[in-house]
Write a protein that holds these residues in place. Structure first.
Motif, PDB file in Angstrom:
ATOM      1  N   ALA A  98       0.832  -1.211   0.000  1.00 34.59           N
ATOM      2  CA  ALA A  98       0.000   0.000   0.000  1.00 34.59           C
ATOM      3  C   ALA A  98       0.863   1.256   0.000  1.00 34.59           C
ATOM      4  CB  ALA A  98      -0.931  -0.008   1.208  1.00 34.59           C
ATOM      5  N   LYS A  99       1.899   1.271   0.828  1.00 37.01           N
ATOM      6  CA  LYS A  99       2.757   2.453   0.913  1.00 37.01           C
ATOM      7  C   LYS A  99       3.543   2.664  -0.380  1.00 37.01           C
ATOM      8  CE  LYS A  99       5.977   4.828   3.892  1.00 37.01           C
ATOM      9  NZ  LYS A  99       6.592   4.872   5.202  1.00 37.01           N
ATOM     10  N   LEU A 100       4.115   1.596  -0.921  1.00 31.56           N
ATOM     11  CA  LEU A 100       4.873   1.723  -2.169  1.00 31.56           C
ATOM     12  C   LEU A 100       3.969   2.150  -3.324  1.00 31.56           C
ATOM     13  CD1 LEU A 100       7.280  -1.371  -2.035  1.00 31.56           C
ATOM     14  CD2 LEU A 100       7.857   1.042  -1.657  1.00 31.56           C
ATOM     15  N   SER A 101       2.760   1.626  -3.378  1.00 32.49           N
ATOM     16  CA  SER A 101       1.824   1.990  -4.441  1.00 32.49           C
ATOM     17  C   SER A 101       1.452   3.467  -4.355  1.00 32.49           C
ATOM     18  CB  SER A 101       0.559   1.137  -4.372  1.00 32.49           C
ATOM     19  OG  SER A 101       0.870  -0.218  -4.616  1.00 32.49           O
ATOM     20  N   LEU A 102       1.195   3.941  -3.156  1.00 33.93           N
ATOM     21  CA  LEU A 102       0.859   5.357  -2.966  1.00 33.93           C
ATOM     22  C   LEU A 102       2.038   6.252  -3.346  1.00 33.93           C
ATOM     23  CD1 LEU A 102      -1.150   7.503  -2.021  1.00 33.93           C
ATOM     24  CD2 LEU A 102      -0.243   7.183   0.294  1.00 33.93           C
ATOM     25  N   GLN A 103       3.236   5.870  -2.918  1.00 34.87           N
ATOM     26  CA  GLN A 103       4.415   6.658  -3.271  1.00 34.87           C
ATOM     27  C   GLN A 103       4.640   6.663  -4.780  1.00 34.87           C
ATOM     28  OE1 GLN A 103       7.473   4.890  -0.826  1.00 34.87           O
ATOM     29  NE2 GLN A 103       7.114   6.325   0.845  1.00 34.87           N
ATOM     30  N   ASN A 104       4.402   5.526  -5.437  1.00 25.84           N
ATOM     31  CA  ASN A 104       4.543   5.450  -6.886  1.00 25.84           C
ATOM     32  C   ASN A 104       3.553   6.391  -7.567  1.00 25.84           C
ATOM     33  OD1 ASN A 104       5.350   4.262  -9.518  1.00 25.84           O
ATOM     34  ND2 ASN A 104       3.267   3.460  -9.457  1.00 25.84           N
ATOM     35  N   GLU A 105       2.291   6.322  -7.173  1.00 22.99           N
ATOM     36  CA  GLU A 105       1.266   7.186  -7.773  1.00 22.99           C
ATOM     37  C   GLU A 105       1.611   8.658  -7.586  1.00 22.99           C
ATOM     38  OE1 GLU A 105      -2.584   6.169  -6.196  1.00 22.99           O
ATOM     39  OE2 GLU A 105      -2.289   4.045  -6.666  1.00 22.99           O
ATOM     40  N   THR A 106       2.073   9.011  -6.392  1.00 23.32           N
ATOM     41  CA  THR A 106       2.418  10.396  -6.101  1.00 23.32           C
ATOM     42  C   THR A 106       3.586  10.858  -6.962  1.00 23.32           C
ATOM     43  OG1 THR A 106       1.639  10.143  -3.825  1.00 23.32           O
ATOM     44  CG2 THR A 106       3.106  11.997  -4.266  1.00 23.32           C
ATOM     45  N   GLU A 107       4.617  10.045  -7.053  1.00 23.89           N
ATOM     46  CA  GLU A 107       5.790  10.426  -7.846  1.00 23.89           C
ATOM     47  C   GLU A 107       5.456  10.542  -9.328  1.00 23.89           C
ATOM     48  OE1 GLU A 107      10.370   9.060  -8.850  1.00 23.89           O
ATOM     49  OE2 GLU A 107       9.320   8.097  -7.189  1.00 23.89           O
ATOM     50  N   ILE A 108       4.683   9.602  -9.842  1.00 23.44           N
ATOM     51  CA  ILE A 108       4.316   9.639 -11.262  1.00 23.44           C
ATOM     52  C   ILE A 108       3.476  10.882 -11.547  1.00 23.44           C
ATOM     53  CG2 ILE A 108       3.001   8.477 -13.080  1.00 23.44           C
ATOM     54  CD1 ILE A 108       5.764   7.184 -12.359  1.00 23.44           C
ATOM     55  N   LYS A 109       2.504  11.188 -10.695  1.00 20.99           N
ATOM     56  CA  LYS A 109       1.666  12.373 -10.893  1.00 20.99           C
ATOM     57  C   LYS A 109       2.520  13.644 -10.852  1.00 20.99           C
ATOM     58  CE  LYS A 109      -2.186  12.453 -11.357  1.00 20.99           C
ATOM     59  NZ  LYS A 109      -2.911  12.377 -12.611  1.00 20.99           N
ATOM     60  N   LEU A 110       3.440  13.720  -9.906  1.00 16.05           N
ATOM     61  CA  LEU A 110       4.315  14.883  -9.796  1.00 16.05           C
ATOM     62  C   LEU A 110       5.153  15.061 -11.065  1.00 16.05           C
ATOM     63  CD1 LEU A 110       5.465  17.160  -7.990  1.00 16.05           C
ATOM     64  CD2 LEU A 110       7.114  15.491  -7.148  1.00 16.05           C
ATOM     65  N   LYS A 111       5.665  13.966 -11.584  1.00 15.98           N
ATOM     66  CA  LYS A 111       6.476  14.048 -12.798  1.00 15.98           C
ATOM     67  C   LYS A 111       5.628  14.410 -14.020  1.00 15.98           C
ATOM     68  CE  LYS A 111      10.295  11.215 -11.188  1.00 15.98           C
ATOM     69  NZ  LYS A 111      11.254  12.270 -11.039  1.00 15.98           N
TER      70      LYS A 111
END
Length: 153
Positions: A98-111
């Motif tokens: 859950a934490k890795l998925s959320l961090q991935n989504e956040t980083e991709i959206k930011l980029k």
């Protein structure tokens, strides 16, 4: 962001800049997904390995039914391995996924926001237009909070 700005400064075609940055974005997401998949797979295996331990404990218990003193310890092995499998899946792997998925989504959206911003700057768009374009990535509630905090005009 640095790579995008350097490409723009070098006078690279906007379509090429977009292509390079989006390719990098896909590569980042693939690397993240492989790490997330590891933890998902481990979590899926936890209960199965717990069940295997349970079966081994029950087999040992059943083969020594004539010895009442061996029933308790073997039943304990059976139950403890089930517990370990559940702990691995639900208390370790699921929160990590859950934490890795959320961090991935956040980083991709930011980029993605950075790519749009960089390309808008390269295109020479009006700063207000760029602001509105980038705010479109935010949920309506977040846009309102952004404007209330003085981030707007």
């Amino acid at each position: 962001m640095k790579k995008g700005i350097l490409l723009i400064v070098d006078g690279t075609d906007p379509d090429l800049v977009r292509g390079i940055l989006e390719t990098e974005l896909v590569s980042i997401e693939e690397r993240h997904k492989s790490k997330i998949s590891f933890w998902e797979d481990l979590g899926a295996m936890g209960p199965a390995w717990g069940m295997i331990g349970t079966l081994l404990g029950l087999i040992n218990m059943l083969k020594n039914l004539s010895d009442p003193d061996s029933i308790g310890p073997n039943m304990s092995v059976a139950l403890v391995t089930t517990l370990y499998g559940s702990i691995i899946a639900n208390w370790l792997c699921a929160p990590i996924v859950a934490k890795l998925s959320l961090q991935n989504e956040t980083e991709i959206k930011l980029k993605e926001v950075m790519i749009e911003g960089i390309l808008s700057i390269q295109a020479g768009e009006n700063p207000r237009v760029i602001e509105e374009k980038l705010k479109s990535f935010l949920a309506p509630k977040d846009r309102q909070e952004f404007e209330e905090e003085g981030g707007g005009h």
